[in-house]
Scaffold this motif. Structure first.
Motif, PDB file in Angstrom:
ATOM      1  N   THR A 270      50.391   8.657   3.652  1.00  0.00           N
ATOM      2  CA  THR A 270      51.312   7.701   4.836  1.00  0.00           C
ATOM      3  C   THR A 270      52.404   8.560   5.059  1.00  0.00           C
ATOM      4  N   THR A 271      53.039   9.600   4.245  1.00  0.00           N
ATOM      5  CA  THR A 271      54.269  10.153   4.677  1.00  0.00           C
ATOM      6  C   THR A 271      53.983  10.955   5.658  1.00  0.00           C
ATOM      7  N   GLY A 272      52.527  11.272   6.150  1.00  0.00           N
ATOM      8  CA  GLY A 272      52.440  12.106   7.162  1.00  0.00           C
ATOM      9  C   GLY A 272      52.818  11.648   8.543  1.00  0.00           C
ATOM     10  N   GLY A 273      53.272  10.305   8.480  1.00  0.00           N
ATOM     11  CA  GLY A 273      53.759   9.596   9.551  1.00  0.00           C
ATOM     12  C   GLY A 273      55.158   9.915   9.946  1.00  0.00           C
ATOM     13  N   ASN A 274      55.629  10.738   9.175  1.00  0.00           N
ATOM     14  CA  ASN A 274      57.117  10.964   9.817  1.00  0.00           C
ATOM     15  C   ASN A 274      57.365  12.164  10.682  1.00  0.00           C
ATOM     16  N   TRP A 275      56.497  12.611  11.329  1.00  0.00           N
ATOM     17  CA  TRP A 275      56.739  13.689  12.386  1.00  0.00           C
ATOM     18  C   TRP A 275      56.709  13.170  13.718  1.00  0.00           C
ATOM     19  N   ALA A 276      56.869  14.231  14.667  1.00  0.00           N
ATOM     20  CA  ALA A 276      57.233  13.453  16.092  1.00  0.00           C
ATOM     21  C   ALA A 276      55.992  12.926  16.729  1.00  0.00           C
ATOM     22  N   THR A 277      54.771  13.534  16.257  1.00  0.00           N
ATOM     23  CA  THR A 277      53.556  13.054  16.871  1.00  0.00           C
ATOM     24  C   THR A 277      52.607  12.668  15.671  1.00  0.00           C
ATOM     25  N   ASN A 278      51.501  12.046  16.275  1.00  0.00           N
ATOM     26  CA  ASN A 278      50.483  11.976  15.043  1.00  0.00           C
ATOM     27  C   ASN A 278      49.983  13.369  14.752  1.00  0.00           C
ATOM     28  N   ILE A 279      48.955  13.231  13.575  1.00  0.00           N
ATOM     29  CA  ILE A 279      48.799  14.882  13.141  1.00  0.00           C
ATOM     30  C   ILE A 279      47.527  15.203  14.249  1.00  0.00           C
ATOM     31  N   GLY A 280      47.664  16.226  14.612  1.00  0.00           N
ATOM     32  CA  GLY A 280      46.661  16.899  15.768  1.00  0.00           C
ATOM     33  C   GLY A 280      45.293  16.901  15.276  1.00  0.00           C
ATOM     34  N   THR A 313      37.004  14.893   9.785  1.00  0.00           N
ATOM     35  CA  THR A 313      37.997  15.385  10.412  1.00  0.00           C
ATOM     36  C   THR A 313      38.304  14.118  11.644  1.00  0.00           C
ATOM     37  N   ALA A 314      39.228  14.275  11.919  1.00  0.00           N
ATOM     38  CA  ALA A 314      39.997  13.157  12.854  1.00  0.00           C
ATOM     39  C   ALA A 314      40.910  13.878  13.777  1.00  0.00           C
ATOM     40  N   GLU A 315      40.870  13.564  15.023  1.00  0.00           N
ATOM     41  CA  GLU A 315      41.809  14.082  15.832  1.00  0.00           C
ATOM     42  C   GLU A 315      42.925  12.954  16.278  1.00  0.00           C
ATOM     43  N   ASP A 316      44.204  13.473  16.692  1.00  0.00           N
ATOM     44  CA  ASP A 316      45.313  12.539  17.018  1.00  0.00           C
ATOM     45  C   ASP A 316      45.153  11.542  15.888  1.00  0.00           C
ATOM     46  N   PHE A 317      45.451  11.911  14.743  1.00  0.00           N
ATOM     47  CA  PHE A 317      45.475  11.033  13.460  1.00  0.00           C
ATOM     48  C   PHE A 317      46.580  10.320  13.098  1.00  0.00           C
ATOM     49  N   TYR A 318      46.843   9.089  12.867  1.00  0.00           N
ATOM     50  CA  TYR A 318      47.877   8.714  12.408  1.00  0.00           C
ATOM     51  C   TYR A 318      47.580   8.017  10.884  1.00  0.00           C
ATOM     52  N   PRO A 319      48.222   8.294   9.948  1.00  0.00           N
ATOM     53  CA  PRO A 319      47.662   8.014   8.435  1.00  0.00           C
ATOM     54  C   PRO A 319      48.297   6.734   7.940  1.00  0.00           C
ATOM     55  N   GLU A 320      47.384   5.485   8.268  1.00  0.00           N
ATOM     56  CA  GLU A 320      47.806   4.252   8.050  1.00  0.00           C
ATOM     57  C   GLU A 320      47.768   3.855   6.572  1.00  0.00           C
ATOM     58  N   LYS A 321      46.810   4.342   5.878  1.00  0.00           N
ATOM     59  CA  LYS A 321      46.669   4.151   4.360  1.00  0.00           C
ATOM     60  C   LYS A 321      46.560   5.277   3.505  1.00  0.00           C
TER      61      LYS A 321
END
Length: 334
Positions: A270-280, A313-321
């Motif tokens: 979930t720390t991957g949610g600290n960037w300007a956008t979702n994970i590409g 794999t996932a695009e425009d990914f937001y790590p919720e869990k």
């Protein structure tokens, strides 16, 4: 993750020898932490998790029109001392107990290690350092150093929860020993420059803390059932096929013999949610280690890519869990 689907992949199941009931706890580690920013985007994250290694490859881009310098950090799991608990720590003899390494654009970075010690949420780092006590609470070094501390200070530390008294026999009869009761918090950090408009490649790796138990905690009275089964369905997304394979192995095993033992790996995503956008682009590879092991974890669109590996794999990914992985290994042949 936004939709949780089981990824339980099966192998031929054979009976195995009985082992004692034993449990080892584990720590959850994860990826890099960056102060919330609108300037840096994570274009991709390629994450590989196995029982022996975690590897992460990131591609970051400064999407602003100015250079950005900032601190990037990797928080190590908190180490809470408990003399009565078996804890999986890859390297007890080192401050870098997960063997953490990092590179930026292919060049090794020597990060700074910041360590603080807390007892009852009070920082006691300076006290321990002044007394010559190692901060790492496991292993012999801290206990041997505590044995040299004057009694009045030890009494004060016991009263404040810094140390505790453990009574055991080391060949000289039952005696009291002063042992750590503090929690060690460790973070690796370094400064990074993100030139405007440029892509930066950052990679890091470490050895995961793998917990587990001998036997199957979600099998009760010879069947996959009970409260622990319900908990595992939610935590690890165990599905009907996975449970069927486990039940088949239990039915085939001799009386009082367990066909598998459990391994647990946790990854803080979930720390991957600290960037300007979702994970590409997000790619996850889970490697169960052995072809005849079983694995279950939560993911979407998971595919088997090898004898031991599974990918999503996932695009425009937001790590919720965060990621929780259950691996069932066969006991070693007797």
């Amino acid at each position: 993750m936004r939709k949780l689907l089981a990824a339980a992949f099966l192998s031929v199941v054979l009976p195995a020898s009985a082992l004692a009931n034993d449990t080892s706890a584990h720590f959850a580690a994860g990826g890099l932490i960056f102060v919330r920013t609108d300037s840096i985007s994570m274009e991709s994250e390629d994450l590989y998790i196995s029982p022996s290694e975690v590897r992460v490859a990131y591609k970051f881009r400064n999407i602003s029109d100015v250079d950005v310098e900032s601190v990037v950090a990797f928080p190590m799991p908190d180490i809470a001392a408990d003399p009565h608990s078996e804890v999986s720590i890859p390297d007890m003899a080192s401050d870098n107990f997960l063997d953490f390494t990092v590179t930026v654009d292919g060049k090794a970075v020597e990060p700074t290690l910041d360590q603080r010690v807390f007892a009852a949420e009070v920082d006691v780092t300076d006290e321990l350092k002044a007394a010559g006590i190692p901060l790492f609470p496991y292993g012999d070094a801290a206990e041997q150093a505590l044995a040299k501390v004057e009694q009045d200070k030890l009494d004060d530390w016991v009263a404040r929860g810094v140390v505790m008294i453990d009574t055991y026999d080391v060949g000289e009869g039952m005696k009291d020993h002063y042992v750590p009761s503090w929690t060690l918090k460790s973070t690796y950090w370094w400064k990074m420059n993100f030139p405007k408009g440029q892509q930066i490649d950052v990679r890091h790796s470490y050895k995961p803390s793998v917990g587990g138990t001998v036997g199957l905690t979600f099998v009760t009275d010879g069947a996959v059932q009970g409260e622990q089964r319900d908990l595992y369905r939610q935590k690890y997304c165990m599905d009907a096929a996975f449970e069927k394979a486990v039940q088949k192995a239990v039915n085939a095993a001799e009386e009082n013999v367990t066909p598998y033992y459990e391994n647990w790996i946790s990854y803080v995503l979930t720390t991957g949610g600290n960037w300007a956008t979702n994970i590409g682009t997000f790619k996850l590879t889970i490697d169960k280690g052995k072809p005849d092991s079983l694995v279950s974890f939560c993911g979407e669109g998971v595919k088997k890519t090898g004898p031991t590996t599974f990918e999503m794999t996932a695009e425009d990914f937001y790590p919720e869990k965060d990621i929780e992985i259950l691996i069932l290994d066969k006991p070693a042949a007797q």
